[in-house]
Every structure is written in structure tokens, then in C-alpha cells.
Design a protein around this motif. Structure first.
Motif, PDB file in Angstrom:
ATOM      1  N   TRP A  33      -3.211  -4.145   2.642  1.00  0.00           N
ATOM      2  CA  TRP A  33      -2.065  -4.990   2.976  1.00  0.00           C
ATOM      3  C   TRP A  33      -1.613  -4.829   4.421  1.00  0.00           C
ATOM      4  CZ3 TRP A  33      -0.850  -9.314   1.037  1.00  0.00           C
ATOM      5  CH2 TRP A  33      -1.181  -9.593  -0.304  1.00  0.00           C
ATOM      6  N   ILE A  34      -1.896  -3.667   5.007  1.00  0.00           N
ATOM      7  CA  ILE A  34      -1.617  -3.538   6.451  1.00  0.00           C
ATOM      8  C   ILE A  34      -2.553  -4.446   7.235  1.00  0.00           C
ATOM      9  CG2 ILE A  34      -1.683  -1.987   8.443  1.00  0.00           C
ATOM     10  CD1 ILE A  34      -0.866   0.261   6.458  1.00  0.00           C
ATOM     11  N   ARG A  35      -3.827  -4.458   6.874  1.00  0.00           N
ATOM     12  CA  ARG A  35      -4.765  -5.364   7.556  1.00  0.00           C
ATOM     13  C   ARG A  35      -4.346  -6.827   7.321  1.00  0.00           C
ATOM     14  NH1 ARG A  35      -6.268  -2.044  10.960  1.00  0.00           N
ATOM     15  NH2 ARG A  35      -8.320  -1.026  10.875  1.00  0.00           N
ATOM     16  N   ALA A  36      -3.859  -7.139   6.125  1.00  0.00           N
ATOM     17  CA  ALA A  36      -3.380  -8.498   5.860  1.00  0.00           C
ATOM     18  C   ALA A  36      -2.201  -8.837   6.770  1.00  0.00           C
ATOM     19  CB  ALA A  36      -2.970  -8.625   4.396  1.00  0.00           C
ATOM     20  N   THR A  37      -1.326  -7.866   6.990  1.00  0.00           N
ATOM     21  CA  THR A  37      -0.167  -8.078   7.855  1.00  0.00           C
ATOM     22  C   THR A  37      -0.605  -8.225   9.307  1.00  0.00           C
ATOM     23  OG1 THR A  37       1.122  -6.722   6.316  1.00  0.00           O
ATOM     24  CG2 THR A  37       2.108  -7.168   8.460  1.00  0.00           C
ATOM     25  N   ASP A  61     -12.228  -6.596   8.398  1.00  0.00           N
ATOM     26  CA  ASP A  61     -12.209  -5.134   8.324  1.00  0.00           C
ATOM     27  C   ASP A  61     -11.443  -4.674   7.096  1.00  0.00           C
ATOM     28  OD1 ASP A  61     -12.762  -2.484   9.743  1.00  0.00           O
ATOM     29  OD2 ASP A  61     -10.588  -2.373   9.443  1.00  0.00           O
ATOM     30  N   GLY A  62     -10.367  -5.392   6.765  1.00  0.00           N
ATOM     31  CA  GLY A  62      -9.589  -5.012   5.598  1.00  0.00           C
ATOM     32  C   GLY A  62     -10.374  -5.068   4.311  1.00  0.00           C
ATOM     33  N   HIS A  84       4.670  -2.066  14.586  1.00  0.00           N
ATOM     34  CA  HIS A  84       4.933  -1.499  13.258  1.00  0.00           C
ATOM     35  C   HIS A  84       3.621  -1.168  12.542  1.00  0.00           C
ATOM     36  CE1 HIS A  84       9.254  -2.002  12.982  1.00  0.00           C
ATOM     37  NE2 HIS A  84       9.199  -3.294  13.225  1.00  0.00           N
ATOM     38  N   THR A  85       2.659  -2.091  12.587  1.00  0.00           N
ATOM     39  CA  THR A  85       1.460  -1.909  11.761  1.00  0.00           C
ATOM     40  C   THR A  85       0.598  -0.740  12.221  1.00  0.00           C
ATOM     41  OG1 THR A  85       0.218  -3.556  13.062  1.00  0.00           O
ATOM     42  CG2 THR A  85       1.372  -4.328  11.075  1.00  0.00           C
TER      43      THR A  85
END
Length: 459
Positions: free
Chosen positions: A230-234, A254-255, A211-212
Motif C-alpha cells: 500500500w505504500i507503493r500504491a500511495t 515494484d510493489g 511521508h512515504t
């Protein structure tokens, strides 16, 4: 003859009517209010009425379905089913500790299919440059899902996130301005990020990673730094729960290049945990120090709920970092402060998943400090978690707490505790009733819960 449910009746009668000032809520009004809330959060129409509420109060139904229980808890303003006189039916079949988590039951095909679909959309997300329509409603739906997660049953929220994703991509196949395309890619990216977060919680972080990748392509197309963060957090979270701490740290670090809003606080805090667990204490302390300096300024586009980082959520992560350093007292202090902040926040705004994790950090610290009574007190609220919200990470953390109870196995309370843990693993359908809680006399010992989802027998 069934025993009346006096707790439920008392909770209704102390809840003010919204229609008749000075009166308490009637059974019919309670039913209508629950149906309205369920429609608002899940867009599923439920047929609850005052007659069913009467059956519940008479005790004719002792365990209503998950959606009705969540509605009753919300409207009557309680945290746990047992406050309303509801306890799961006995006779649940035993499971092994490593079997499917309760919140995963019935979701496996949905998770796999949704993951495959997101992967299939990757090339479209990378190449497509068209779309149409205002996305205000899509964004409102995303906020509702993020803020309702772990408060209402997961299945309809998962289905709604999936529908938003598909709707956004369907609109992108039309004809629109570049600005509208960016808005649609943003909506799709947030929806897919929610699907990824839920997939990790439901025990499939491998599917979450599929998904990410598509969510990242959407964030690139939208040029949306808050979403990127928030994608990097996920992605960090999916890697973390696969115990790949170096990769989790790489995602979090990286986020930080993109992060805006509160994702920066989450990423710095999470990276400190990852690096500490990966054996890089100096870098971990550097990120922990950075996190402590960051002010919390939510970005306008952050959906809230699971996709926002409050100070109390960050402090729960800091407690985990100190635990990885072997600093039990600092872990306890940090976790205590985190829990105090959670408890001070309005119940409707509390991130219940992160709060439970902070309580388990409290329990671990107390066990390491030899304070078994404190550990029992910390674990108790977690053990009352509703079965539909007992996600895989929570089960894993509870197992870690259980492992720390070994030194106390010879004491009477220690033996009782270990028997309770074993019973709970084998009979996950039982919430602890107030009569079965482990109440700590002034000595020491902790306790645990591993669980399976109950059958939703909506009546």
C-alpha cells in the motif's frame, strides 16, 4: 420568517428510533446519535442538541457546519446535503480554476509541517530497534480513519493520523520486545501512509512523497508486505497526479513484488493505466490481463476504506486503461459495470472517491461516443459532491471531462453546459439545486463542476 426545512423533518421522521421501537427518531435522539458518531470517528466532542435540530427544521439555520452535515447525512442515511434541504449560502467569492482546491483550504501549514516531521523521523525509523505496548487501539484507530475518509471532515482525520504516528514513535523510544517493535512500526507506517494519501488528495503530492519514504522505512522495520504494497500504491498515486506516469508505473510494478491482500489487485490495475499513458501499450495490456485474473482476498491487516481494493475500484481503473487506449466503448462498458457494483454495495462500505472517478470515466466515454445525455447523467452525482470532499484529483478529472465538451459548444445544450461550467468555476460555493440541474432532453451534452470549500460556520 424562515421557510421550514420539510426535507430534514421528513428524513428524521422516517428514521426509526433506536430507543423506542415503532417510533421515529426524536430531535434529541438524532442529536445524541450524531454526537456519538462524530466522537467515534473524530474523537472530538460536539455539543449538538435537540434545540439545534429544531432550529434546522424551522429553517433558522440553512447551512450547518461540515461536521454536523456529515453526521446528519450518516444518521439519516442520505448521500447529499440537498436531500436534507441544505444548500450553500450564495455570495462566495470567485476563484480561478487553478487556485487551491476546496478541501485544501486551511490545511497548507498542516500539510507542510506534517511532511517535514515525517522526513525528520526517517533516520529514527531506519535505526531504531526499540518500543513498547500493545497496538490494538492504534490499529483500531487506523481502521476508523481509513473507513471514514471522504465521509467525515478531513481535518480531524488528518490530525488523528498524525497523532497515531507520533504516539507510535513515542512508544518506540521505550523498551519492548522485537515483536512489539514491529507492531509499533507497522502502526506508524499505516498512519504515515494515510497522511501521504490525504496530502495527495489535498493537492500536495510532493509532500506525500516525503511521508512515504518514512512509511517505507517503517514497513522495512516491521517486515510487513501488506504495508509495503500500500505504500507503493500511495507512491504510485502521488506520482500519477504529478503526471509522471513512468515513475508511477515503476512504483506500481515494484510493489507487485511485495503486494499481499488486495494491494496486488490495485497495483496491477494502476500499473496498466500508468503504462498505457506512458505509451507502452503492450506492457499495459499484460498488466491489465494480470489484474483481471486476480481474486480479491483482503488481508487481515488491511485497514479498509481507501486502503483496500474492491472489484468495483479495480474496474474503474481498468476503464481508465481502455480510455488511454482510445477504446471509448470498452471504457463505457467497464465504467458502467464499475458504477453498478458500487451502487449495489452497502452505502457504508462504498469507496465514494473511487466511485466518483468511475462516474467521470463514464462521462468521458459517453462524450467520445457522442452520447451527451449519458454524459450528463454520469456527471450529475459527482456535481453534488459535498464541498469538503472535493479533493484535487476529483477537480482535475472534472476539468478533463470539461475539455471533452468543446465539440458541443455550438448547440444550445452545449452552450448552456459551458456556461454552467464557467459559472461553477467562478462561483464554487454553489451546489446545484434540483431546479438548476442540466436535464437532458433526448439529444446530447455533458457537464462539470470545479469547487472551493465553503466556510464552516458551525452554529
Amino acid at each position: 420568517m424562515s421557510e421550514p426545512n420539510e426535507l430534514l423533518r421528513a428524513a428524521r421522521e422516517r428514521t426509526p428510533s433506536r430507543l423506542a421501537p415503532g417510533e421515529h427518531m426524536s430531535r434529541a435522539e438524532l442529536a445524541d446519535t450524531i454526537c456519538a458518531w462524530l466522537w467515534d470517528t473524530t474523537e472530538i466532542k460536539y455539543e449538538l442538541d435537540g434545540h439545534y435540530i429544531a432550529k434546522l427544521e424551522r429553517g433558522a439555520v440553512r447551512w450547518p457546519g461540515a461536521a454536523y452535515r456529515s453526521g446528519l447525512r450518516h444518521v439519516l442515511d442520505v448521500a447529499a446535503d440537498n436531500e436534507l434541504g441544505f444548500f450553500p449560502p450564495s455570495g462566495a467569492s470567485p476563484i480561478e480554476p487553478d487556485s487551491v482546491p476546496p478541501s485544501m483550504v486551511g490545511h497548507d501549514d498542516d500539510l507542510i509541517n506534517a511532511g517535514d516531521e515525517s522526513i525528520a523521523l526517517l533516520s529514527f525509523a531506519e535505526e531504531s530497534n526499540v518500543g513498547e505496548l500493545t497496538v490494538e487501539q492504534l490499529q483500531a484507530d487506523i481502521e476508523r480513519i481509513a473507513q471514514s475518509y471522504l465521509r467525515t471532515p478531513t481535518r480531524p482525520l488528518f490530525a488523528k493520523s498524525r497523532a497515531i504516528r507520533d504516539r507510535a514513535f513515542g512508544l518506540l523510544a521505550g523498551n519492548q520486545s522485537p515483536g512489539q517493535s514491529r507492531d509499533l512500526y507497522s502502526a506508524a507506517g499505516w498512519a504515515i501512509t494515510l497522511l501521504a494519501w490525504m496530502s495527495t488528495d489535498l493537492g500536495r503530492p510532493d509532500i506525500a512523497e516525503g511521508h512515504t519514504r518514512t512509511a517505507w522505512a517503517c514497513a522495512e522495520a516491521a517486515d510487513h508486505d501488506v504495508l509495503r504494497g500500500w505504500i507503493r500504491a500511495t507512491q504510485h498515486t502521488a506520482a500519477f497526479w504529478q503526471e509522471d506516469f513512468s515513475r508511477a508505473a515503476a512504483y506500481a510494478e515494484d510493489g507487485l513484488r511485495y503486494a499481499a491482500g488486495t494491494s496486488r489487485l490495485f497495483l496491477a490495475s494502476a500499473a496498466s493505466v500508468d503504462l498505457a499513458r506512458a505509451g507502452r501499450p503492450d506492457k499495459a495490456r499484460e498488466l491489465l490481463d494480470l489484474a483481471r485474473t486476480l481474486a480479491v482476498h483482503p488481508a487481515e491487516s488491511e485497514p479498509g476504506g481507501v486502503l483496500i481494493c474492491t472489484p468495483e475500484r479495480a474496474e474503474g481503473l481498468w476503464a481508465d486503461t481502455h480510455l488511454a487506449f482510445g477504446e471509448a466503448q470498452r471504457t463505457a462498458d467497464q465504467a458502467d459495470h464499475s458504477v453498478a457494483l458500487f451502487e449495489a454495495a452497502p452505502y457504508s462500505l462504498r469507496n465514494l472517491g473511487s466511485e466518483r472517478m468511475a462516474r467521470l470515466q463514464q462521462a468521458k466515454a459517453r462524450l467520445l461516443l457522442g452520447e451527451l445525455d449519458g454524459a450528463l447523467e454520469a456527471v450529475e452525482p459527482v456535481l453534488q459532491t459535498q464541498m469538503e470532499y472535493r479533493v484535487r484529483p476529483l477537480i482535475q478529472r472534472l476539468a478533463e471531462v470539461a475539455a471533452l465538451t468543446s465539440p458541443y459548444a455550438r448547440s444550445p445544450k452545449g452552450r448552456m453546459l459551458r456556461e454552467r461550467i464557467a459559472e461553477y468555476i467562478q462561483r464554487p460555493g454553489h451546489l446545484m439545486s434540483p431546479h438548476r440541474r442540466i436535464v437532458a432532453p433526448p439529444q446530447t451534452t455533458p457537464q462539470i463542476h470545479l469547487v472551493r470549500r465553503s466556510r464552516e460556520d458551525q452554529e
